[in-house]
Scaffold this active site. Sequence first.
Site, PDB file in Angstrom:
ATOM      1  N   TRP A 107       0.849  -1.182   0.000  1.00  0.00           N
ATOM      2  CA  TRP A 107       0.000   0.000   0.000  1.00  0.00           C
ATOM      3  C   TRP A 107       0.897   1.250   0.000  1.00  0.00           C
ATOM      4  CZ3 TRP A 107      -0.192   4.157   3.315  1.00  0.00           C
ATOM      5  CH2 TRP A 107      -1.194   5.096   3.010  1.00  0.00           C
ATOM      6  N   ASP A 131      -2.387   5.370  -3.423  1.00  0.00           N
ATOM      7  CA  ASP A 131      -2.777   6.459  -2.518  1.00  0.00           C
ATOM      8  C   ASP A 131      -1.613   7.406  -2.287  1.00  0.00           C
ATOM      9  OD1 ASP A 131      -5.399   5.846  -2.184  1.00  0.00           O
ATOM     10  OD2 ASP A 131      -5.178   4.831  -0.263  1.00  0.00           O
ATOM     11  N   ASP A 169     -14.276   1.829  -4.862  1.00  0.00           N
ATOM     12  CA  ASP A 169     -13.142   1.534  -3.977  1.00  0.00           C
ATOM     13  C   ASP A 169     -13.302   0.156  -3.333  1.00  0.00           C
ATOM     14  OD1 ASP A 169     -10.764   2.040  -2.616  1.00  0.00           O
ATOM     15  OD2 ASP A 169     -11.366   4.056  -2.042  1.00  0.00           O
TER      16      ASP A 169
HETATM   17  C1  GLA Z   1      -9.046   4.765  -0.305  1.00  0.00           C
HETATM   18  C2  GLA Z   1      -8.767   5.469  -1.607  1.00  0.00           C
HETATM   19  C3  GLA Z   1      -8.605   6.955  -1.371  1.00  0.00           C
HETATM   20  C4  GLA Z   1      -9.860   7.479  -0.739  1.00  0.00           C
HETATM   21  C5  GLA Z   1     -10.164   6.722   0.539  1.00  0.00           C
HETATM   22  C6  GLA Z   1     -11.509   7.109   1.100  1.00  0.00           C
HETATM   23  O1  GLA Z   1      -7.950   4.787   0.535  1.00  0.00           O
HETATM   24  O2  GLA Z   1      -7.647   4.918  -2.230  1.00  0.00           O
HETATM   25  O3  GLA Z   1      -8.332   7.617  -2.572  1.00  0.00           O
HETATM   26  O4  GLA Z   1     -10.920   7.357  -1.649  1.00  0.00           O
HETATM   27  O5  GLA Z   1     -10.175   5.330   0.334  1.00  0.00           O
HETATM   28  O6  GLA Z   1     -11.805   6.464   2.272  1.00  0.00           O
END
Ligand code: GLA
Length: 741
Positions: free
Chosen positions: A195, A551, A481
């Site tokens: 991650w 992310d 998601d």
């Molecule tokens: C994940 C996504 C982020 C965001 C969060 C929201 O981590 O990758 O971009 O949308 O969830 O909780």
Amino acid sequence: MQRAMLVVLSALLAGLGAAAQGSAAAYDGTAKVFRLDGGNVTYAFGVNPRGELQQLYWGGRLGATDRIPAAVPKREAASFDSSYTTTPQEYAGWGAGLFVEPAIKVTFTDGNRDLVLHYDRHESATDGFNVVLKDIKRNVFVTLHYSIDPVSGILSRSATIENKEEQPITIEQAAAAAWSVPAGHYTLDYLTGRWGGEWTLTQEKLSPGERVIESRRGSTGHQANPWFAIEAGDAPDENAGEVWFGALAWSGSWRITVEQDQLDAIRVTGGFNPFDFGYVLKPGEKLETPVFYGGYSAHGLGGASRLLHHYEVAHVLPRRVGDGEDAAPKPRPVIYNSWEATEMNVSEEGQIALAEKAAALGVDRFVMDDGWFGQRKTDHAGLGDWYVNSQKFPHGLKPLIDKVHALHMDFGLWVEPEMVNPDSDLYRKHPDWVLNFPGRPRSESRNQLVLNLARQDVRDYVLGFLDKLLNENDIAFLKWDYNRNWSEPGWDQLPPNEQKEVYVAFTRNLYWVLSELKKRHPKVELESCSGGGGRVDLGILQYADEVWPSDNTDPFDRLTQQDGFTYAYTPQVMMAWVTDSPHWGNKRSTSLQYRMLSSMQGSLGIGANITKFTDQEMATAKRLIAAYHQVQKTIVQGDLYRLISPRNGSEFSATQTVNKDKSQSVVFAFIHSTQEGRGFPILKLKGLDPKAEYTLTPIEGAVLKGSPTTASGAWWMNHGLVTGDDFRGDFQAAAFRLDRK
Ligand code: GLA
């Protein structure tokens, strides 16, 4: 008769000239050889005298009149290595003393576990064949599907397993395909990560034994991605050398094994992950495997990825309504996403403030992220309750959506349909809907559990709420998601011996929901996100128009991630947001120009808190979004050349893309930190028309001294582009465009 067909085909291909394009699938009935030609690739396999399907050739395109000799099984290497194990079979059953990775392994109800597949029959299919194999004794059939793309030479392979016995069989292992590469010295490339740190190109010398690349997590995973490349030699080159590569189209638990056997031959086998696998096939039932794509290039990893990018855009990605079957998907709208600006603290007023700024920048699509539904204030509650939170949006989503439309943008929304927080109405009502083993703990991650989408009631619930959301609101885009992996994957609706089917049924139902949604709402576009790049593969990309690679939005980290990502996936789907500085992850400060240029290498988005942008930042972002719009198609759908990779701590990096008719090229150059006064290297460009004249225009960040502004393609490729002496420092970036005169 078949020989005659081959002759006609050869004549046809000869007419196309030396660099024969187009595809052909021909069966030589005398030699029992199947041959597939597409792009610059030939693939051939035959039926050997024992009746096994044996791979014969995979490489550069052969002459149209060349005859491929009939298959001859490899010798028994020793009494320890039977010919069955040394012969490169297309789809070997575990039986007859097979010691290499089988494509399929089954158990019959009477305890027999021996499966030996022989050729039964075949039929022609579009650009390929369906070849039926059958066990030597029992009525278990496997149909292998082959087709080849006329342009890229990328093969698509999969298998359908059918039980025509009177008793069920349990499939314990089922590959989509097995690929063979002759004995030699090779380097293996694959993508690993975690991650926030996805897309590391991992390279290692292939050595005896098996390298396993896999996910046991129920979904694709951040830790490894279902893509591989095998490069000839120990010192692979981005631009030269033979490469065999492949990508598996499956978003559930998957496995690819790369094996160098005792005679140094290479086999790559990929499909459902056999770990915890058990699929009961009742009499008359069939199991279809995912598709395993495979390709060949003589032009290094660069050539391999250009073929894959072409194929993905032309054949895998969803098309927009009205685009027609042959039209390429359009470049992505430039988006604004609210996540990093507001996290879950969303409100009508706050989102409108962001939308006004986004519109002023020239953004095309405004996306509201997590926090708008149920009792969602933190990640402890709300998942599963897909109604609009009335405290945050007292009048529903309509006022916000109307405002976004009035600002000439379309509207997108975040959802996480396969998940539930225990603190939700949905879980209180249906605690049995999650993956679990009754009586055992239910392990939470990010305070959430995974809904068992394999269940029909869950599948219908998910489709139902999404359909309602899209019926009631004018939504152009969903960011879909998926923020955890599986644990305790029980499915107690089924008899114990069938419960492991959850691995297949969950993913199939996910695809079903996505395709049904696309049918009912053909204009709605989708992004696949899983805490960043945890669900990126060619299976999900049949439905998802784009993906969220990570992310981690740090613009310097993104350079390496984007480099890694593009070995397997096209920049068309690679979303990249510009976020705030210093970055939350690395605390690194970078200029807005640097952040913009890093994101402009893919499909651009803005994720910063733009309500805090200064006038100057607004002007810079607006100027660069406008510049990006002008060259976006070249960047995301052109041929990508990684001129200098940012991997391995490189001080510099650079990429170049050239559009299909070679009339435009875009170059990005980045400096991590200039050391000892060393200037940026001369960039020898690629892929241009040597005879055409191109005009060089800086897009941003470059002071051109000592470089012509107009010169031939030959100049830019041989002499190279000199970025100028002033291009130095820490975290510097420059971009150029070249336009044919
Ligand atoms: C994940 C996504 C982020 C965001 C969060 C929201 O981590 O990758 O971009 O949308 O969830 O909780």
